[in-house]
Design a protein around this motif. Structure first.
Motif, PDB file in Angstrom:
ATOM      1  N   PHE A 236       9.565 -14.670 -14.975  1.00  0.00           N
ATOM      2  CA  PHE A 236       8.805 -13.872 -14.014  1.00  0.00           C
ATOM      3  C   PHE A 236       7.341 -14.223 -14.214  1.00  0.00           C
ATOM      4  N   GLY A 237       6.607 -14.414 -13.116  1.00  0.00           N
ATOM      5  CA  GLY A 237       5.205 -14.778 -13.268  1.00  0.00           C
ATOM      6  C   GLY A 237       4.304 -14.144 -12.223  1.00  0.00           C
ATOM      7  N   VAL A 238       3.050 -13.914 -12.611  1.00  0.00           N
ATOM      8  CA  VAL A 238       2.000 -13.471 -11.698  1.00  0.00           C
ATOM      9  C   VAL A 238       0.846 -14.464 -11.845  1.00  0.00           C
ATOM     10  N   VAL A 239       0.401 -15.044 -10.738  1.00  0.00           N
ATOM     11  CA  VAL A 239      -0.614 -16.100 -10.777  1.00  0.00           C
ATOM     12  C   VAL A 239      -1.767 -15.727  -9.852  1.00  0.00           C
ATOM     13  N   HIS A 240      -2.985 -15.773 -10.395  1.00  0.00           N
ATOM     14  CA  HIS A 240      -4.182 -15.398  -9.651  1.00  0.00           C
ATOM     15  C   HIS A 240      -5.063 -16.623  -9.382  1.00  0.00           C
TER      16      HIS A 240
END
Length: 200
Positions: A124-128
């Protein structure tokens, strides 16, 4: 992403060596306590944790506060089955405009090879994307390291992954919260967040 700017074969060789060295450290547990925590390859139990967090994140992120979401994250996280890694794009100086930078992230997350990782609940990833065209992200992996994603997606070679933890303390909690649920008026490290994408 098909072309890397201003990178010599020597630079690539150095980076490949560094990645191999990092993977060796992760596998042996030298210096990062990995051997005392998550030592197994991806497991069904780890996949269940990823799946549970994806479900919880989707429901929690609908208007809930950071504290609620982070409490849920730490109630699910298991350092014996999963690992947390930050991600930084190495070639931010080569980015020329916001849309192209956002497209880099889109391409990374939507490579065909990522489908299996999604189906198997491997990560699972969150990329900004930030206002200075840098890219920062955070990943929760099933297993001790990002090796499975390295193998599935060659675009990961443009990013540096650094483990957060595995022990849970105030410093680790703050580092994870900052990337997972930024609350500083839409900023990360003092820079305005221009776009955020979530995998899967």
């Amino acid at each position: 992403m098909s072309e890397k700017l201003d990178t010599s074969p020597e630079d690539e060789a150095i980076k490949n060596e560094a990645r191999e060295f990092m993977t060796g450290l992760v596998g042996s547990g030298i210096g990062d306590n990995t051997a005392e925590c998550c030592t197994e390859n991806p497991t069904p139990e780890g996949a269940d944790i990823i799946q549970a967090w994806i479900s919880k994140y989707s429901s929690d992120n609908d208007g809930n506060q950071q504290a609620t979401i982070m409490n849920d994250f730490w109630s699910i996280y298991d350092p014996y089955r999963t690992s947390i890694w930050s991600m930084t794009y190495d070639e931010a100086d080569s980015n020329e405009n916001l849309q192209e930078t956002i497209d880099l992230v889109t391409e990374l997350l939507h490579k065909p090879e990522m489908v299996n990782l999604k189906q198997n609940h491997d990560c699972f990833g969150v990329v900004h994307v930030l206002e200075d065209l840098s890219i920062e992200g955070i990943w929760l992996f099933n297993g001790p390291d990002p090796t499975k994603m390295y193998s599935a997606n060659e675009d990961t070679s443009w990013y540096t992954f650094t483990q957060i933890g595995p022990e849970v303390n105030d410093h680790v909690k703050a580092a994870v919260a900052k990337l997972l649920m930024p609350t500083d008026d839409g900023k990360l490290n003092g820079k305005v967040i221009k776009d955020t994408k979530v995998f899967p």
